[in-house]
Design a protein around this motif. Structure first.
Motif, short mmCIF file in Angstrom:
data_model
loop_
_atom_site.label_atom_id
_atom_site.label_comp_id
_atom_site.label_asym_id
_atom_site.label_seq_id
_atom_site.Cartn_x
_atom_site.Cartn_y
_atom_site.Cartn_z
N GLY A 55 -9.32 -0.81 -6.37
CA GLY A 55 -8.47 -1.96 -6.06
C GLY A 55 -7.44 -1.64 -4.99
N ALA A 56 -6.76 -0.49 -5.12
CA ALA A 56 -5.73 -0.12 -4.15
C ALA A 56 -6.33 0.16 -2.77
CB ALA A 56 -4.95 1.10 -4.65
N VAL A 57 -7.44 0.90 -2.74
CA VAL A 57 -8.04 1.26 -1.44
C VAL A 57 -8.64 0.03 -0.76
CG1 VAL A 57 -9.87 2.60 -0.34
CG2 VAL A 57 -8.44 3.65 -2.10
N LEU A 58 -9.27 -0.87 -1.52
CA LEU A 58 -9.81 -2.08 -0.91
C LEU A 58 -8.70 -2.96 -0.34
CD1 LEU A 58 -12.69 -3.19 -3.32
CD2 LEU A 58 -12.87 -2.12 -1.07
N LEU A 59 -7.55 -2.99 -1.00
CA LEU A 59 -6.41 -3.70 -0.43
C LEU A 59 -6.05 -3.12 0.93
CD1 LEU A 59 -3.16 -4.64 -2.38
CD2 LEU A 59 -3.09 -3.90 -0.03
N VAL B 292 0.83 -1.20 0.00
CA VAL B 292 0.00 0.00 0.00
C VAL B 292 0.87 1.25 0.00
CG1 VAL B 292 -1.68 1.33 1.33
CG2 VAL B 292 -1.96 -1.14 1.11
N ALA B 293 1.95 1.24 0.79
CA ALA B 293 2.83 2.41 0.86
C ALA B 293 3.54 2.65 -0.47
CB ALA B 293 3.87 2.21 1.96
N LEU B 294 3.73 1.61 -1.26
CA LEU B 294 4.38 1.76 -2.56
C LEU B 294 3.44 2.30 -3.63
CD1 LEU B 294 6.53 -1.51 -2.77
CD2 LEU B 294 7.35 0.82 -2.38
N TRP B 295 2.13 2.29 -3.35
CA TRP B 295 1.16 2.76 -4.36
C TRP B 295 1.37 4.23 -4.72
CZ3 TRP B 295 -4.12 5.12 -3.56
CH2 TRP B 295 -4.83 5.18 -4.77
N PRO B 296 1.50 5.15 -3.75
CA PRO B 296 1.78 6.54 -4.16
C PRO B 296 3.11 6.68 -4.90
CG PRO B 296 1.01 6.47 -1.88
CD PRO B 296 1.29 5.06 -2.29
N LEU B 297 4.14 5.92 -4.49
CA LEU B 297 5.43 6.00 -5.17
C LEU B 297 5.35 5.50 -6.60
CD1 LEU B 297 7.83 4.77 -2.33
CD2 LEU B 297 7.25 7.11 -2.96
N ALA B 298 4.44 4.55 -6.85
CA ALA B 298 4.27 4.04 -8.21
C ALA B 298 3.70 5.08 -9.16
CB ALA B 298 3.37 2.80 -8.19
N GLN B 299 3.13 6.18 -8.61
CA GLN B 299 2.57 7.23 -9.46
C GLN B 299 3.64 8.19 -9.97
OE1 GLN B 299 -0.65 6.68 -9.93
NE2 GLN B 299 -0.66 5.14 -8.31
N ILE B 300 4.89 8.06 -9.49
CA ILE B 300 5.93 9.01 -9.89
C ILE B 300 6.23 8.90 -11.37
CG2 ILE B 300 8.38 9.55 -9.62
CD1 ILE B 300 8.14 8.85 -6.68
N TYR B 301 6.33 7.67 -11.88
CA TYR B 301 6.64 7.53 -13.30
C TYR B 301 5.42 7.95 -14.13
CZ TYR B 301 8.70 5.70 -17.55
OH TYR B 301 9.25 5.59 -18.81
N PRO B 302 5.60 8.79 -15.15
CA PRO B 302 4.46 9.30 -15.93
C PRO B 302 3.67 8.17 -16.58
CG PRO B 302 6.46 10.54 -16.43
CD PRO B 302 6.88 9.37 -15.61
N GLN B 303 2.36 8.22 -16.39
CA GLN B 303 1.45 7.23 -16.97
C GLN B 303 0.47 7.92 -17.91
OE1 GLN B 303 1.83 3.90 -16.32
NE2 GLN B 303 3.59 4.50 -15.07
N ALA C 172 -11.09 -6.37 -4.73
CA ALA C 172 -9.82 -5.72 -5.06
C ALA C 172 -9.12 -6.45 -6.20
CB ALA C 172 -8.92 -5.66 -3.83
N ILE C 173 -9.10 -7.78 -6.14
CA ILE C 173 -8.50 -8.57 -7.22
C ILE C 173 -9.24 -8.32 -8.53
CG2 ILE C 173 -8.07 -10.92 -8.05
CD1 ILE C 173 -7.78 -11.76 -5.11
N PHE C 174 -10.57 -8.30 -8.46
CA PHE C 174 -11.40 -8.11 -9.66
C PHE C 174 -11.14 -6.73 -10.28
CE2 PHE C 174 -15.54 -6.72 -11.49
CZ PHE C 174 -15.58 -7.63 -12.54
#
Length: 375
Positions: free
Chosen positions: A232-236, A165-176, A309-311
């Motif tokens: 998905g992220a929040v339900l996790l 969960v803590a890595l989710w905000p960091l995963a937003q750093i790379y442009p998508q 969350a998986i779905f």
């Protein structure tokens, strides 16, 4: 600093976080892990070199800031086993050894240049982090606040899930191309086939059979990707919380941190005016629908939340890997001066691709524990 009694208890969450952060340091320092060779220099030769003539405040500040959390985590991990003064000394030696090793190995990477300035700034950030850790450890460990929060708010054996969960905000750093559009593996696979196997194929076009989307369909795709990625992220995260935890405040804080990191990253990677370029019509609709759905799903059992969350993450992965790239994003990406974050681009892209797959793997193997909170 005055020695204090050793606390025999340490937080497994701190140890897991330290391991994950060390991995990110190694990845960012040695990326792209290719063309290893020796140039006849000692790996410690950079110690005897003069300070570089040209450097930027941005690069120096990144090196300092990057090692501050490392120093804090080292101190939190070591302090329970040693008096504070000896823990601080051990952390400084261990952290300096890590930083020195990162620079020394770069001698064998043609795309990287070891620098005594990088070592000095890394150690400066490490020192600041250790000092902050000296202040935080009595407050967090001796008063047992970490344990109290863990017991009151989180289910048992939640450490690995909380790291994801803590890595989710960091995963937003790379442009998508799309908001919360993590896990876009098809373009990367196409690039690898082209570079390493010499197969010039666009897997995305092959999957879509050349179909193109209208602007309305782009917005609808982004709405689905944003909504499903958010849910998905929040339900996790909700799966890891006790029934009496302040769920609304924690979830709101997580979402605001994620959007704040996204905006800051866009402002740094592109231009300040691009900070809120993610707030497109599709993203707005996805955030609104996702938040409304989460309002009801927050009260469902943890088992249901895990399956949903998986779905949702699976739907997001399917859509993001099926739809063509966002043309607006492609145009914006052309203004990205990648040199600013050259050392971190690989790690950021790797995390952006890996995160949803890692989250699904965790959810498939995670069994929600019963609440241990007293009535």
């Amino acid at each position: 600093m005055q020695a204090t009694p050793v606390n025999p208890h340490s937080s497994p969450l701190v140890r897991v976080a330290l391991l994950a952060y060390t991995f990110l340091i190694v990845y960012a320092s040695w990326y792209p892990f290719s063309d290893w060779h020796t140039i006849g220099l000692s790996p410690l030769a950079y110690f005897s070199e003069a300070l570089p003539r040209y450097w930027t405040f941005f690069d120096v500040s990144i090196n300092v800031l990057g090692y501050i959390p490392f120093g804090i985590l080292l101190m939190l991990a070591c302090y329970p086993w040693l008096p504070r003064r000896w823990a601080a000394l051990l952390c400084m030696l261990a952290g300096s050894l890590v930083s020195g090793t990162m620079e020394a190995v770069q001698t064998y990477l043609p795309s990287r240049v070891p620098s005594i300035l990088d070592f000095i700034t890394n150690c400066s950030g490490l020192f600041i982090g250790i000092l902050m850790g000296c202040v935080l450890t009595p407050w967090l460990l001796q008063k047992d606040l970490l344990r109290q929060i863990r017991v009151r708010w989180f289910v048992p054996s939640m450490s690995n899930g909380l790291i994801i969960v803590a890595l989710w905000p960091l995963a937003q750093i790379y442009p998508q191309g799309y908001m919360f559009g993590l896990g876009q593996l098809v373009p990367v696979l196409s690039n690898w086939l082209n570079i390493y196997l010499g197969i010039p194929i666009d897997l995305g076009s092959f999957i879509r059979q050349g179909a193109q989307l209208s602007i309305e369909q782009y917005w609808l795709s982004e709405t689905i990707i944003t909504c499903c990625g958010l849910i998905g992220a929040v339900l996790l995260f909700l799966c890891l919380l006790q029934p009496k935890a302040p769920k609304a405040r924690l979830v709101t804080l997580l979402i605001f941190i994620c959007l704040g990191v996204k905006s800051l990253a866009l402002a740094l990677l592109f231009k300040p005016e691009h900070a809120y370029s993610w707030f497109s019509p599709g993203a707005q609709a996805g955030l609104l629908v996702g938040c409304l759905m989460l309002y009801g799903l927050a009260f469902t059992p943890a088992r249901v939340q895990r399956h949903l969350a998986i779905f949702m993450l699976t739907i997001s992965l399917l859509v993001i890997n099926f739809v063509p790239g966002n043309p607006y994003f492609t145009d914006t990406l052309s203004t990205w001066v990648q040199g600013k974050f050259l050392n971190f681009n690989g790690a950021a892209q790797f995390l952006a691709i890996l995160w949803p797959w890692l989250a699904i793997w965790f959810l498939l193997h995670y069994q929600p524990a019963k609440s241990t909170n007293p009535a």
